[in-house]
Design a protein around this motif. Structure first.
Motif, PDB file in Angstrom:
ATOM      1  N   UNK A   9       0.824  -1.197   0.000  1.00  0.00           N
ATOM      2  CA  UNK A   9       0.000   0.000   0.000  1.00  0.00           C
ATOM      3  C   UNK A   9       0.861   1.250   0.000  1.00  0.00           C
ATOM      4  N   UNK A  10       0.211   2.346  -0.313  1.00  0.00           N
ATOM      5  CA  UNK A  10       0.979   3.567  -0.522  1.00  0.00           C
ATOM      6  C   UNK A  10       1.561   4.102   0.780  1.00  0.00           C
ATOM      7  N   UNK A  11       0.932   3.765   1.911  1.00  0.00           N
ATOM      8  CA  UNK A  11       1.451   4.256   3.193  1.00  0.00           C
ATOM      9  C   UNK A  11       2.873   3.761   3.400  1.00  0.00           C
ATOM     10  N   UNK A  12       3.079   2.462   3.089  1.00  0.00           N
ATOM     11  CA  UNK A  12       4.407   1.881   3.248  1.00  0.00           C
ATOM     12  C   UNK A  12       5.433   2.671   2.464  1.00  0.00           C
ATOM     13  N   UNK A  13       5.082   2.906   1.201  1.00  0.00           N
ATOM     14  CA  UNK A  13       6.015   3.583   0.315  1.00  0.00           C
ATOM     15  C   UNK A  13       6.219   5.017   0.777  1.00  0.00           C
ATOM     16  N   UNK A  14       5.108   5.630   1.217  1.00  0.00           N
ATOM     17  CA  UNK A  14       5.194   7.030   1.645  1.00  0.00           C
ATOM     18  C   UNK A  14       6.134   7.156   2.849  1.00  0.00           C
ATOM     19  N   UNK A  15       5.977   6.240   3.792  1.00  0.00           N
ATOM     20  CA  UNK A  15       6.851   6.283   4.965  1.00  0.00           C
ATOM     21  C   UNK A  15       8.314   6.116   4.568  1.00  0.00           C
ATOM     22  N   UNK A  16       8.546   5.151   3.672  1.00  0.00           N
ATOM     23  CA  UNK A  16       9.929   4.930   3.227  1.00  0.00           C
ATOM     24  C   UNK A  16      10.474   6.181   2.550  1.00  0.00           C
ATOM     25  N   UNK A  17       9.621   6.843   1.763  1.00  0.00           N
ATOM     26  CA  UNK A  17      10.084   8.056   1.074  1.00  0.00           C
ATOM     27  C   UNK A  17      10.366   9.188   2.065  1.00  0.00           C
ATOM     28  N   UNK A  18       9.509   9.290   3.088  1.00  0.00           N
ATOM     29  CA  UNK A  18       9.740  10.327   4.115  1.00  0.00           C
ATOM     30  C   UNK A  18      11.073  10.064   4.817  1.00  0.00           C
ATOM     31  N   UNK A  19      11.302   8.794   5.143  1.00  0.00           N
ATOM     32  CA  UNK A  19      12.557   8.427   5.823  1.00  0.00           C
ATOM     33  C   UNK A  19      13.748   8.641   4.880  1.00  0.00           C
ATOM     34  N   UNK A  20      13.540   8.268   3.616  1.00  0.00           N
ATOM     35  CA  UNK A  20      14.617   8.451   2.630  1.00  0.00           C
ATOM     36  C   UNK A  20      14.966   9.932   2.494  1.00  0.00           C
ATOM     37  N   UNK A 242      17.327   3.752   0.598  1.00  0.00           N
ATOM     38  CA  UNK A 242      16.952   4.615  -0.531  1.00  0.00           C
ATOM     39  C   UNK A 242      17.556   6.015  -0.367  1.00  0.00           C
ATOM     40  N   UNK A 243      17.438   6.572   0.827  1.00  0.00           N
ATOM     41  CA  UNK A 243      17.938   7.927   1.064  1.00  0.00           C
ATOM     42  C   UNK A 243      19.438   8.016   0.849  1.00  0.00           C
ATOM     43  N   UNK A 244      20.138   6.996   1.316  1.00  0.00           N
ATOM     44  CA  UNK A 244      21.590   7.008   1.154  1.00  0.00           C
ATOM     45  C   UNK A 244      21.952   6.771  -0.315  1.00  0.00           C
ATOM     46  N   UNK A 245      21.103   6.010  -1.008  1.00  0.00           N
ATOM     47  CA  UNK A 245      21.330   5.822  -2.454  1.00  0.00           C
ATOM     48  C   UNK A 245      21.212   7.166  -3.177  1.00  0.00           C
ATOM     49  N   UNK A 246      20.190   7.940  -2.821  1.00  0.00           N
ATOM     50  CA  UNK A 246      20.024   9.262  -3.465  1.00  0.00           C
ATOM     51  C   UNK A 246      21.273  10.108  -3.261  1.00  0.00           C
ATOM     52  N   UNK A 247      21.754  10.118  -2.019  1.00  0.00           N
ATOM     53  CA  UNK A 247      22.946  10.920  -1.725  1.00  0.00           C
ATOM     54  C   UNK A 247      24.130  10.401  -2.537  1.00  0.00           C
ATOM     55  N   UNK A 248      24.205   9.079  -2.627  1.00  0.00           N
ATOM     56  CA  UNK A 248      25.300   8.454  -3.356  1.00  0.00           C
ATOM     57  C   UNK A 248      25.234   8.805  -4.845  1.00  0.00           C
ATOM     58  N   UNK A 249      24.006   8.760  -5.404  1.00  0.00           N
ATOM     59  CA  UNK A 249      23.855   9.062  -6.833  1.00  0.00           C
ATOM     60  C   UNK A 249      24.193  10.520  -7.111  1.00  0.00           C
ATOM     61  N   UNK A 250      23.768  11.382  -6.198  1.00  0.00           N
ATOM     62  CA  UNK A 250      24.062  12.804  -6.383  1.00  0.00           C
ATOM     63  C   UNK A 250      25.570  13.015  -6.431  1.00  0.00           C
TER      64      UNK A 250
END
Lengths: 454, 308
Positions: A9-20, A242-250
């Motif tokens: 469900x979207x809540x799961x993904x939303x939480x992960x995105x907030x944490x990311x 995911x969040x650390x991946x974003x930082x890594x990609x940047x």
């Protein structure tokens, strides 16, 4: 399984995105992270710059006195004099001390002694006052060698110079793979792939340990349970990855962009003379001769590599594949780093248990080297499908050039990587769920197994 | 209402909770009490779905507890902390978003709470620049920011400074008055007396008592009465005759004394009054109920004896 659970469900993904986002912003708000976006690649460019200029140190314009008492060279050496070397002829003997000390010789930077035995022993001495740079050394060597060759042709053969040079061409035995007769796969390009794989491992090392450290810090701050009251353990874990991946990609994008830009500036503005063919100006050589010369000339090799880097690599194909395999490799390794963070009793535990991952990185680097040197060896095939080395090997193979079939095999290896990564993340999730609320415990293998079972 | 049915939780071979069943009525301050290691935190983690029970289930307002329910809960864990390098407002917005608020909502509510506690100037400060007491306030705000229907506080009074304890107690009162449920876990019985309407006493993973605080105190009363009177002590002792014994007696003013007496049989409040009123000038008679600390000790002792 794990992914299905996560995305159910979207809540799961939303939480992960907030944490990311929080993980990403934590790094972005860190001044040293922003600083390293620029400083890292600039330092690397500085190293490249130093490497180039270290070969260019010393005098760049030479007045060379050719001491030729027998008149062997007939006061000729090149048809078109260059700006960097001016030759003067002196048809008498000059003692070394005289050249060194006498005023009349002071205007000359170097002296080449052509004695009567040169045609037999092929030995020429060059005495310099100040070390000429690598380019000039190579140019001097080349021009004197060519002139000696001309004299020999005149004295010992009835052939014309052009005919002699045609005969002189060595037999070029070109080794080609029966499956790649057009030699699309090239060893030197493969090294570029190896370098990219190395860069991949470098970033995985930096940001993977970031995952471990971030988990440890959350444990030490006692903030984990506050988060777990609002988000599931696997959401927290995935968000962190995911969040650390974003930082890594940047960081990766900045590095690639700045380094590429820097190399382009080096080639076209700073070292346009050095990296071009300008230093061969004035030498009448055939194309074959030039390529032959290049084979034995390190500066020429370097130039070839720059040419390779700027003109011979298919970036449109390479970059998407680099991203694809970077993501796959990060996916596989991140589960390891997560597990280490989750099962650590304190930060020193984390540091200790990172060692096996560094060993895997070492294996990966070896796998890349092996793929360059022995692209078809059985060991290379194994490393292609071994999830922890697949990314590195794929980089080498893709950069070197792949056929459709071998590319499909690489995609299969990527798929294996993703599947293995998903399984590992599932188990990492179990350990994370149990370990995230534990801190200050003594980490044992038994405890790890228990956490896996719960 | 929260219904806890037959909850059992086992960690490896250790039973943390064994068939725990009770209800938590809506709109009251409910205490989950018990000694350290009794299983209170495990139960609270199960209520927050941080842990999944091995057996049993929890219902909230008649339906099985789910993620949406838990998102409407507020939780202040015993092991609490914040991201030290984050700014106060960023931290509150982050935790508010995780509780389902939009960024704007979370920001607005966070500012309201900061203003309520008169600490709006801290919004841009990093957590690691705050004192422990200041950080505790932020911690509390983070647990109630999303206006939860149920507020779960695990050992809220441990680790907090006295000013913040007062602040929390006032807020608990305000939540109760607003019709919200407050679930309160503690091993500090003094606070239970003054705050909780009802308690569940857990010991060694089992529920051993559950009732309203007043009932529990009444059930475990010793038959003690506090008497305040003017007059002669001998007359006082004679008036008690053989039905009561004097536990303590002291002078608290000019010709004013206070004593604690304990009945010997089934004497009631009226018996005390009838026996003393004719002999002395009474200013106070109060049935002295045991504190929750005494109830707690007594219940556990009774339970242990029963187990043996």
């Amino acid at each position: 399984m794990y992914l299905l659970k996560l995305f159910k469900n979207t809540t799961n993904m939303k939480n992960s995105l907030i944490i990311a986002r929080r993980e990403f912003m934590e790094r972005w708000n860190n001044r040293s992270f922003r600083f390293m976006l620029f400083l890292g690649p600039l330092l690397l460019l500085a190293v490249i710059y130093l490497l180039i200029i270290s070969g260019n140190q010393g005098k760049s314009n030479l007045n060379v006195l050719i001491v030729d008492p027998t008149g062997l060279f007939e006061e000729k050496i090149v048809s078109h004099p260059s700006e960097s070397i001016t030759y003067y002829f002196y048809q008498d003997y000059v003692e070394l001390e005289a050249f060194r000390d006498e005023k009349k010789f002071r205007t000359y930077d170097a002296m080449i002694e052509i004695n009567e035995k040169v045609l037999i022993n092929k030995k020429v001495f060059l005495f310099y006052r100040e070390t000429p740079n690598v380019q000039l050394k190579m140019k001097l060597k080349f021009e004197v060698e060519r002139r000696v060759e001309e004299v020999m042709i005149e004295q010992f053969t009835n052939l014309g110079i052009e005919d002699f040079r045609k005969i002189k061409q060595p037999l070029n035995v070109d080794f080609r793979d029966v499956n790649d007769p057009l030699n699309q796969s090239e060893n030197e390009i493969a090294w570029v792939g190896y370098s990219l794989g190395y860069l991949m491992i470098f970033f995985l090392g930096i940001f993977g340990t970031n995952i471990t450290r971030s988990i440890n810090r959350e444990k030490a701050n006692r903030v984990s349970e506050v988060i777990l009251a609002s988000a599931k353990a696997h959401e927290l874990m995935f968000g962190k990855i995911l969040g650390i991946l974003w930082a890594s990609l940047l960081q990766l994008f900045f590095w690639i962009f700045i380094i590429a830009l820097g190399l382009w500036v080096f080639e076209y503005f700073i070292f346009s003379e050095t990296l071009g063919l300008g230093h061969l100006e004035g030498v009448q050589v055939s194309d074959q001769g030039l390529s032959q010369f290049g084979q034995s000339n390190p500066m020429m090799n370097y130039n070839t590599q720059m040419d390779l880097f700027f003109h011979r690599i298919n970036y449109a194909f390479l970059i998407p594949n680099f991203m694809l395999f970077f993501l796959g490799t990060y996916w596989v390794y991140s589960s390891f780093f997560t597990v280490i963070g989750a099962m650590s009793g304190d930060e020193s535990d984390g540091q200790q248990f990172v060692i096996p991952i560094w060993i895997l990185f070492g294996v990966s680097i070896f796998a890349g080297y092996n793929a360059v040197q022995y692209p078809d060896a059985a060991l290379t095939q194994f490393f292609t499908f071994f999830p922890w080395t697949a990314g590195m090997v794929a980089m080498v193979k893709i950069t070197a050039g792949v056929t459709v079939v071998s590319y499909l095999f690489l995609l299969l290896s990527w798929l294996i990587m993703v599947l293995v990564g998903a399984v590992l993340l599932y188990f990492a999730g179990r350990i994370f769920k149990n370990g995230i609320l534990s801190f200050g415990h003594k980490l044992t293998f038994k405890l790890l197994l228990k956490w896996l079972k719960i | 209402m929260i219904e806890i049915h037959d909850i059992t939780k086992v960690f490896q071979e250790k039973i943390a909770l064994e068939k725990v069943t009770f209800d938590i009525p809506k709109g009251m301050v409910f205490g989950i009490i018990g000694p350290n290691g009794a299983g209170k935190t495990t139960l609270i983690r199960i209520l927050n779905q941080i842990l999944i029970p091995n057996d049993g289930f929890v219902k909230y307002n008649g339906t099985l507890l789910n993620e949406a329910h838990v998102r409407s809960f507020g939780y202040l864990p015993e092991e609490r902390g914040l991201y030290r390098e984050m700014r106060v407002m960023d931290q509150l917005v982050f935790l508010g978003e995780l509780r389902g608020l939009s960024r704007k909502e979370a920001g607005d509510k966070a500012m309201k709470w900061l203003q309520k506690f008169e600490v709006q100037d801290w919004a841009k400060k990093r957590i690691d620049s705050l004192s422990k007491g200041m950080a505790q306030k932020i911690q509390f705000i983070s647990s109630v920011l999303h206006d939860p229907e149920v507020i779960i506080l695990d050992e809220p009074l441990s680790g907090f400074d006295p000013l913040n304890i007062n602040l929390i107690l006032n807020e608990i009162e305000a939540f109760k008055n607003a019709g919200k449920s407050v679930i309160f876990s503690t091993h500090n019985m003094d606070s239970v007396d003054s705050i909780c309407d009802e308690v569940a006493l857990i010991h060694a993973g089992k529920l051993i008592a559950k009732d309203r605080v007043a009932n529990l105190r009444s059930q475990h009363k010793n038959g003690d009465f506090k008497i305040r009177f003017r007059g002669n002590v001998i007359a006082f002792a004679n008036a008690l005759w053989t039905s009561f014994e004097i536990i303590e007696s002291k002078e608290i003013g000019d010709d004013l004394r206070e004593a604690v007496i304990r009945r010997r049989g089934n004497e009631t409040f009226n018996d005390v009054y009838n026996q003393l009123s004719s002999a002395l000038e009474l200013t106070l008679i109060e049935e002295k109920l045991p504190g929750m600390q005494d109830v707690f000790v007594k219940v556990i002792q009774e339970h242990n004896q029963h187990e043996e």
